[in-house]
Design a protein around this motif. Structure first.
Motif, PDB file in Angstrom:
ATOM      1  N   LEU A 111       0.814  -1.214   0.000  1.00 31.10           N
ATOM      2  CA  LEU A 111       0.000   0.000   0.000  1.00 31.10           C
ATOM      3  C   LEU A 111       0.851   1.269   0.000  1.00 31.10           C
ATOM      4  CD1 LEU A 111      -2.867  -0.719   2.591  1.00 31.10           C
ATOM      5  CD2 LEU A 111      -2.839  -1.135   0.121  1.00 31.10           C
TER       6      LEU A 111
ATOM      7  N   TYR B 243      -3.069   3.505   2.341  1.00 34.40           N
ATOM      8  CA  TYR B 243      -2.853   3.123   3.741  1.00 34.40           C
ATOM      9  C   TYR B 243      -3.763   3.933   4.672  1.00 34.40           C
ATOM     10  CZ  TYR B 243      -0.566   3.239   8.340  1.00 34.40           C
ATOM     11  OH  TYR B 243      -0.311   3.221   9.686  1.00 34.40           O
TER      12      TYR B 243
ATOM     13  N   PRO C  74      -3.979  -3.165   6.480  1.00 34.73           N
ATOM     14  CA  PRO C  74      -2.812  -2.521   5.874  1.00 34.73           C
ATOM     15  C   PRO C  74      -1.775  -3.587   5.500  1.00 34.73           C
ATOM     16  CG  PRO C  74      -3.274  -1.595   8.048  1.00 34.73           C
ATOM     17  CD  PRO C  74      -4.126  -2.814   7.899  1.00 34.73           C
TER      18      PRO C  74
ATOM     19  N   THR D 164       1.702  -3.493   4.299  1.00 36.14           N
ATOM     20  CA  THR D 164       2.710  -2.451   4.127  1.00 36.14           C
ATOM     21  C   THR D 164       4.102  -3.050   4.178  1.00 36.14           C
ATOM     22  OG1 THR D 164       2.438  -2.145   6.499  1.00 36.14           O
ATOM     23  CG2 THR D 164       1.363  -0.553   5.084  1.00 36.14           C
TER      24      THR D 164
ATOM     25  N   GLU E 280      -2.590   3.559  13.900  1.00 30.98           N
ATOM     26  CA  GLU E 280      -2.832   2.300  13.178  1.00 30.98           C
ATOM     27  C   GLU E 280      -3.336   1.232  14.151  1.00 30.98           C
ATOM     28  OE1 GLU E 280       0.361   0.887  10.592  1.00 30.98           O
ATOM     29  OE2 GLU E 280      -0.368  -1.179  10.749  1.00 30.98           O
TER      30      GLU E 280
ATOM     31  N   TYR F  54       7.550   3.126   6.211  1.00 30.51           N
ATOM     32  CA  TYR F  54       6.841   2.275   5.250  1.00 30.51           C
ATOM     33  C   TYR F  54       7.194   2.703   3.827  1.00 30.51           C
ATOM     34  CZ  TYR F  54       3.575   0.545   8.904  1.00 30.51           C
ATOM     35  OH  TYR F  54       3.017  -0.052  10.006  1.00 30.51           O
TER      36      TYR F  54
ATOM     37  N   GLY G 121       5.769   2.096  -0.148  1.00 29.76           N
ATOM     38  CA  GLY G 121       4.639   1.565  -0.897  1.00 29.76           C
ATOM     39  C   GLY G 121       4.950   1.577  -2.375  1.00 29.76           C
TER      40      GLY G 121
END
Ligand code: PPS
Length: 568
Positions: free
Chosen positions: A57, A62, A80, A82, A125, A151, A153
């Protein structure tokens, strides 16, 4: 809904020829070694299990998934997926760049075209996806203590699927399953998701579901990552194979799913539904407490027992698969059969054995009745979980420098060797730093590496039936917990807090280190200029003030006896 669609699902793999070419080109790219969980996620991304995702993502998706369970374009997607990386790796990568994704052996599995790089708000999250920012939830613990801080993506170009050497014949991609259903003429297929061995209650559940939906049955256990402490998948698959011949062969199929579960209850149930739809199923069983993570740190359940069914029901149309919801199945003694708890007639005797009770019976070698499970399954479980006094275990002492950890551990070692039966290894703080961790200092990072090394060795010793005695300071709660998880996969972990106060340790100052620490000549000294997080989860707390070593070691011995780890 539940219209059978056997057409192939889009995969992210390029052709064999392109893959050969890309593999060479990718060798020069910055490369990321996938963690075990990321490797599971990547496999399902590439083979279409996570369709319609085309990669890990990006930030917009996300945020939208976290916030409202949907991709930015509105498509239902609850979890998610990720790619978390370290700060150091992220610093060398910019959006627009390609990176190679490698498995644990360095084989290039895919290329990620990085579109986004961001630092997620992890507490948010945790709250939004898992329902609470509480580290008692395995996925929240993972988020804070295992996952990297940044993260990445972007779209994935699949080069090759991860290789599995175990149970090859039992693993199917979504398209392989779809082709199989097509070949068999199965137009209605009900999936049974599981991370546990199959006992009679599960079998009854699957029989009823297949009957109710007039469908064929796909037993679809997760073999990627499940809840820490679960029965390992090797044992489970042997158990599944043992009961397979109790099912009608013409309408039942067993297939292994390399999913990394998050134990996210309701959201996870919706995710499982989408994954099963992708695998060509038309129905899915959702029972009590689907993908439940257990208790929170206040001792309460994270989710209600039927929350998952409710969320699934609310999104059933979009998931594209029909739910078969069941209440807990219980054994009704007078009727000698299993029934859903809410259908049992009044006055009947209900019998049930919880997971905890089952583990106790295995541990203590107590009988497991035939009404509960199949003899073949019980014998596999007994092979894997011999009674505790024949298993390996780890005693992990934690406490300040000079608290008496090593002295007690040494005394305990001698007592255990006197008893005989299992080999004993002492991993003392100083000794480990000499042989395993000589290059490390005392920063938080180095202490954590040191403790994880000790944990790894202890878990190997435990796995092989020995006794590991560890005696480091181990000042951090999260790291001790990681070690507990490593060890408990194979045997008991007994945390002993040697709770000598810093004043007493300083008064004794057996190595003269406290004096040096006070003078500032030793930096980052635990208890003086560095933290010590006292455990709240110790199996035993020993007080060394006014008590001799022999007595302390004996207290540990009594604890081991009470836990069934040694025999009187
Ligand atoms: S840790 O935090 O668990 O990695 O520490 P550990 O490996 O157990 O430490 C082993 C011994 O190192 C000595 N020592 C220090 N301890 C704490 N802080 C600092 N800065 C430090 N520098 C050296 C200390 O004697 C520890 O010995 P024990 O056996 O605990 O008395």
């Amino acid at each position: 809904m539940s219209v059978f669609n056997s057409a192939p699902i889009p995969e992210l793999f390029v052709s064999h020829e392109s893959a050969q070419k890309l593999k060479h080109e990718a060798a020069a790219l910055p490369s990321w070694d996938l963690t075990a969980r990321q490797a599971c996620d990547l496999e399902l991304l590439m083979n279409g299990g996570f369709s319609p995702l085309k990669g890990f993502l990006g930030q917009q998706d996300y945020d939208s998934v976290v916030e409202r369970m949907r991709l930015a374009d509105g498509t239902l997607w609850p979890m998610p997926v990720t790619l978390d990386v370290s700060e150091a790796f992220a610093a060398g990568v910019e959006p627009g760049q390609d990176i190679a994704l490698r498995d644990a052996e360095g084989v290039i599995l895919a290329i990620l075209t990085v579109s986004d790089k961001w630092t997620p708000d992890k507490p948010r999250e945790a709250e939004m996806v898992f329902g609470a920012d509480d580290a008692a939830h395995p996925a929240v613990n993972y988020l804070h203590n295992v996952a990297g801080p940044v993260y990445l993506g972007g779209a994935v170009i699949g080069i090759q699927a991860p290789v599995h050497y175990d149970f090859k014949a039992r693993r199917d991609t979504p398209n392989e399953l779809r082709a199989f259903f097509r070949k068999m003429g199965w137009r209605r297929v009900v999936a049974f998701q599981t991370r546990n061995p199959l006992h009679r209650a599960h079998q009854e559940l699957t029989f009823r579901a297949a009957r109710e939906a007039q469908a064929n049955l796909l037993i679809h256990p997760v073999v990627g990552m499940t809840k820490p402490g679960d029965v390992d998948h090797f044992t489970r698959v042997r158990c599944y194979e043992a009961v397979l011949d109790k099912y009608p062969a013409a309408t039942t199929h067993l297939s292994l799913l390399n999913l990394a579960m998050r134990m996210a209850g309701p959201r996870e149930a919706v995710w499982h539904g989408i994954i099963r739809r992708n695998h060509g199923c038309t129905h899915m069983i959702v029972g009590r407490d689907h993908a439940g993570p257990g208790k929170n740190s206040a001792g309460q359940d994270f989710y209600g027992p039927y929350d998952a069914q409710e969320l699934f029901r609310a999104h059933q149309g979009e998931i594209g698969i029909e739910m078969l919801d069941f209440k807990q199945m219980v054994y009704v003694q007078e009727r000698a059969q299993y029934e859903p708890r809410d259908e049992v007639a009044e006055g009947m005797t209900i019998l049930d054995i919880s997971g905890t009770e089952l583990r106790r019976r295995l541990r203590e070698g107590i009988e497991i009745p035939e009404w509960f499970s199949f003899p073949e399954v019980v014998s596999e479980l007994r092979r894997r979980y011999p009674p505790r006094h024949r298993q390996g275990f780890t005693v992990f002492f934690t406490g300040l420098s000079g608290s008496g950890k090593s002295t007690i551990a040494n005394a305990l070692m001698v007592k255990l060797m006197e008893m005989g039966g299992r080999p004993v290894t002492l991993l003392d703080g100083d000794v480990v730093r000499k042989h395993l961790s000589s290059e490390l200092g005392f920063s938080k990072e180095h202490r954590d590496i040191n403790i994880r090394r000790i944990g790894y060795v202890a878990s190997e010793i435990t796995k092989n039936g020995g006794i590991a005695l560890c005696a480091p300071i181990a000042p951090y709660t999260a790291t001790r917990r990681a070690v507990r998880e490593m060890v408990e996969a194979f045997g008991a972990f007994v945390l002993v807090h040697v709770a000598t106060s810093v004043e007493e340790c300083e008064r004794r100052d057996r190595k003269g280190l406290y004096k040096l620490a006070r003078e500032g000549k030793i930096k980052e000294f635990t208890g003086i200029s560095d933290p010590y997080e006292a455990p709240v989860d110790a199996e035993l707390v020993v007080d060394t003030e006014n008590v001799d070593v022999d007595h302390c070691a004996h207290q540990v011995l009594l604890k081991l006896e009470a836990m069934g780890l040694i025999r009187a």
